[in-house]
Design an enzyme around this catalytic site. Structure first.
Site, mmCIF file in Angstrom:
data_model
loop_
_atom_site.group_PDB
_atom_site.id
_atom_site.type_symbol
_atom_site.label_atom_id
_atom_site.label_comp_id
_atom_site.label_asym_id
_atom_site.label_seq_id
_atom_site.Cartn_x
_atom_site.Cartn_y
_atom_site.Cartn_z
ATOM 1 N N CYS A 45 1.002 -1.085 0.156
ATOM 2 C CA CYS A 45 -0.004 -0.132 0.062
ATOM 3 C C CYS A 45 1.061 1.108 -0.115
ATOM 4 C CB CYS A 45 -0.832 -0.113 1.405
ATOM 5 S SG CYS A 45 -2.010 1.270 1.414
ATOM 6 N N HIS A 52 -9.029 -4.104 -1.875
ATOM 7 C CA HIS A 52 -8.208 -3.537 -0.766
ATOM 8 C C HIS A 52 -8.543 -2.094 -0.656
ATOM 9 C CE1 HIS A 52 -3.806 -2.342 0.076
ATOM 10 N NE2 HIS A 52 -4.359 -1.098 -0.036
ATOM 11 N N GLU A 53 -9.321 -1.578 -1.595
ATOM 12 C CA GLU A 53 -9.820 0.067 -1.387
ATOM 13 C C GLU A 53 -10.986 0.073 -0.558
ATOM 14 O OE1 GLU A 53 -7.038 1.810 -2.011
ATOM 15 O OE2 GLU A 53 -6.245 0.648 -3.412
ATOM 16 N N HIS A 58 -10.154 0.193 2.848
ATOM 17 C CA HIS A 58 -9.666 1.510 3.335
ATOM 18 C C HIS A 58 -10.858 2.096 3.779
ATOM 19 C CE1 HIS A 58 -5.226 2.202 2.786
ATOM 20 N NE2 HIS A 58 -5.528 1.530 1.569
HETATM 21 ZN ZN LIG Z 1 -3.923 0.658 0.547
#
Ligand SMILES: [Zn+2]
Length: 151
Positions: A100, A141-142, A145
């Protein structure tokens, strides 16, 4: 506008608030511009990576060949998704090491093989899209977040 990458863990741990139509010209456009600027080192970004805790993510479609024709994409090859929500997830999962831009190390995470996501595009149109392979991994992944989860 291209923004600096936020590396403040406290901001990254905050859960994102829902995006509104007004965020299209603001944080969503900034996120698209910033991802474009970092496209050599980064294939996806969430709004809190530029310091804004709103539910907006951007993914680089040229991360995978043949994916460039997805509908509702923002500028060039970046797909911007406002208020993304899982509609369906593959029960099949795999383990992968992810990095990341906001973090130093790589971490092992579990990902679904494919995901189906509903979202608003840059014209505030409702969209629903299935992602597979690397794009599915980036989307997960996003979206982590946005929950304040970091790998
Ligand atoms: Zn990330």
């Amino acid at each position: 506008m291209v923004k600096d990458i936020n590396k403040d863990i406290e901001i990254l741990k905050k859960k994102a608030k829902p995006a509104t139509k007004d965020d299209i010209a603001g944080v969503a456009q900034d996120l698209a511009d910033t991802l474009q600027a970092y496209r050599m080192t980064c294939i996806g970004m969430a709004a809190n990576m530029i310091g804004v805790p709103k539910a907006v993510i951007a993914i680089s479609l040229d991360a995978e060949d043949g994916a460039g024709s997805l509908p509702g994409a923002g500028p060039a090859d970046v797909l911007v998704m406002l208020n993304p929500k899982y509609e369906k997830l593959s029960g099949k999962t795999y383990t992968v090491e992810e990095g990341c831009l906001s973090l130093e190390d790589k971490h092992e995470v579990k990902r679904s093989e494919w995901v189906e996501v509903s979202y608003r595009d840059m014209r505030w149109q409702k969209k629903r899209q299935k992602f597979t392979g690397l794009l599915a991994e980036i989307v997960q992944h996003e979206m982590d977040h946005l929950e304040g989860k970091i790998v």
